[in-house]
Design a protein around this motif. Structure first.
Motif, mmCIF file in Angstrom:
data_model
loop_
_atom_site.group_PDB
_atom_site.id
_atom_site.type_symbol
_atom_site.label_atom_id
_atom_site.label_comp_id
_atom_site.label_asym_id
_atom_site.label_seq_id
_atom_site.Cartn_x
_atom_site.Cartn_y
_atom_site.Cartn_z
ATOM 1 N N ASP A 441 0.902 -1.079 0.159
ATOM 2 C CA ASP A 441 0.083 -0.033 -0.086
ATOM 3 C C ASP A 441 0.995 1.359 0.093
ATOM 4 O OD1 ASP A 441 -1.685 2.004 0.462
ATOM 5 O OD2 ASP A 441 -2.921 1.048 1.951
ATOM 6 N N THR A 443 -0.156 4.412 -0.284
ATOM 7 C CA THR A 443 -0.906 5.616 -0.053
ATOM 8 C C THR A 443 -0.208 6.569 0.938
ATOM 9 O OG1 THR A 443 -3.092 4.375 -0.217
ATOM 10 C CG2 THR A 443 -3.062 6.338 0.820
ATOM 11 N N ALA A 444 0.255 5.994 1.859
ATOM 12 C CA ALA A 444 1.098 6.734 2.873
ATOM 13 C C ALA A 444 2.433 7.567 2.352
ATOM 14 C CB ALA A 444 1.179 6.061 4.262
ATOM 15 N N GLU A 446 3.033 7.926 -0.614
ATOM 16 C CA GLU A 446 2.904 8.762 -2.117
ATOM 17 C C GLU A 446 3.773 7.871 -3.052
ATOM 18 O OE1 GLU A 446 3.065 12.737 -1.961
ATOM 19 O OE2 GLU A 446 2.045 12.827 -0.136
ATOM 20 N N THR A 449 2.534 2.208 -7.646
ATOM 21 C CA THR A 449 2.250 0.910 -7.856
ATOM 22 C C THR A 449 2.632 0.068 -8.920
ATOM 23 O OG1 THR A 449 0.060 1.316 -8.442
ATOM 24 C CG2 THR A 449 0.462 1.177 -6.004
#
Length: 479
Positions: A441, A443-444, A446, A449
């Motif tokens: 993940d 998300t945190a 930035e 992927t």
């Protein structure tokens, strides 16, 4: 210093789909174009003039691998614990037999340049051929014009061809280095007295760094690294050899002084590449730092091999020397040098990194010291074939004391100006995300992927003591 002879390197690669096809077109009707050998910025720039016809250029010609799909499959097996081929590495000779360009093709390229008036130096791994000649000969044989330009981000001029090189040669060429000096090599070390600190960052770092090292001025050295990162670990590197990539030399007396201060002793062997380094220059502190930290973390090493090349030497030459060194055959390599500016990917170097991996060698590279990457990532810091190492500020209980906490190394700027100083990181524009970064993940942080994220790991890059420059003691930072 007594210097022996050169020669070896490692990798893991998931390159953006089609990168090879995009950068190198084979010869069919007419000359073959080698697009990967011209800085992209040149197409938007106005020339200041032509390079003198009698000027001399040293080029490294890179040939493509044979059976590259089979090599990629092999690398996957070597790194898969469930595979029967797990860690069944190749020797240098086996790699050459299975994947290096054929001896016939390599000799054909050599003959082509000799016939056209160039001086050549052949490499045993057959992936690189060095050629030397005048600018006039380069312009004639490569069907281009050598020009000078004002660098867009650095206060200097540079030379480069005004078009992609075109060769009347039937053997495919992958990459050509030396046709420009758009990017220059620089060490990844920051001296505290020359860095720009913001008041907030300086106070923040001082508050967190409650522990100090055992070196002069409280710098970290010797057992400080092992106490912080390897508490209770008995392994010392016994029986192992570490290889260091360096574009400068060092003073033996500095290493001897450091050993006395740190209570360690590891043989250091310089290996000259492309003539080596006659006397240490401004990058001497980087070379000394690399040697001293390696022997501090692994005081039982059999030896540290320092591959020394002048800064005019190509990346291909020094990497090829490291990957094909059958005298010392290090299994771990470290590099704290990089290009000053982002450029087109060096496909020959990527193949040498693959060779290293196939041979069971790991290459660690410092990610950089300018905070977040803006406008691209300079070579080799985006490669998926090597391990990228970022920097932290570590806090310990005191000299020789254990780890308390750690945060990102940042001396100010935040990646938004030319004065940014701190651990570099970012997302590659050219290389797909490697297997070990997938399924996370992002998300945190930035991160991406789909594309390669930099760096992979990190360790202290702050408050490190170095003995260098023929008797100078410094406390430095840098990845």
């Amino acid at each position: 210093m007594n210097k022996s002879n050169p020669l070896p390197l490692v990798a893991r690669c998931t390159m953006a789909v089609g990168i090879l096809a995009a950068f190198c077109s084979s010869a069919q009707a007419g000359p073959q174009l080698v697009h990967s050998s011209v800085p992209a910025a040149v197409s938007h720039m106005t020339s200041l003039g032509r390079v003198a016809a009698n000027a001399h250029l040293n080029l490294s010609i890179g040939l493509p691998l044979r059976n590259e799909s089979a090599l990629n499959s092999l690398l996957a097996q070597l790194n898969d614990p469930a595979s029967p081929g797990y860690r069944h590495y190749l020797t240098t000779q086996q790699f050459a037999e299975q994947f290096a360009p054929s001896a016939t093709d390599y000799q054909a390229v050599a003959n082509f340049f000799v016939t056209n008036g160039f001086t050549i130096v052949q490499h045993p791994g057959r992936m690189v051929l060095d050629v030397s000649g005048s600018v006039a000969d380069v312009e004639r044989v490569f069907h281009l014009t050598m020009r000078t330009y004002r660098h867009p981000t650095e206060n200097r001029t540079f030379f480069a061809p005004d078009s992609a090189p075109a060769l009347d040669l039937g053997v495919p060429i992958l990459h050509i280095s030396g046709l420009d000096n758009y990017a220059v090599k620089q060490s990844k070390i920051i001296k505290k007295n020359s860095a720009t600190h913001s008041a907030n960052t300086t106070a923040h770092a001082a508050a967190r760094q409650t522990g100090s090292g055992s070196g002069p001025s409280g710098g970290y050295m010797g057992a400080d690294f092992r106490a912080a990162y390897l508490p209770g670990v008995s392994l010392t590197g016994s029986g192992q050899t570490v290889g260091l990539l360096e574009y400068d030399g060092y003073y033996s007396s500095d290493i001897t002084t450091y050993e006395g201060l740190a209570g360690v002793s590891v043989p250091v062997i310089p290996v000259p590449v492309d003539g080596g380094v006659n006397s240490p220059g401004s990058g001497d502190d980087e070379v000394s730092l690399d040697i001293e930290v390696a022997m501090s973390i692994a005081p039982g090493l059999t030896q540290i091999v320092v591959y020394e090349a002048p800064q005019t030497a190509s990346w291909e030459d020094i990497l090829d020397a490291m990957a094909n060194d059958t005298t010392y055959s290090p299994k771990q390599f470290s590099c704290s040098w990089g290009n000053s500016s982002p450029d087109v990917p060096d496909l020959t170097a990527e193949n040498i990194f693959k060779q290293m991996e196939a041979q069971g060698q790991t290459f660690y590279d410092a990610s950089g010291d300018g905070d977040a990457f803006l406008g691209g990532i300079p070579f080799p810091a985006e490669s998926t074939n090597i391990v990228q190492v970022g920097g932290t500020t570590v806090t310990t209980t005191g000299p020789g004391g254990p780890w308390i906490e750690e945060t990102t190394w940042d001396w100010g700027g935040g990646g938004l100006s030319d004065n940014s100083v701190g651990s570099s990181g970012g997302v590659s524009d050219n290389f797909s995300i490697p297997p070990w970064q997938q399924g996370i993940d992002m998300t945190a942080n930035e991160g991406s992927t789909t594309m390669r994220n930099v760096p992979d790991v990190a360790m202290t890059a702050d408050n490190v003591f170095v003995e260098a420059q023929d008797g100078t003691q410094e406390t430095v930072g840098g990845t």
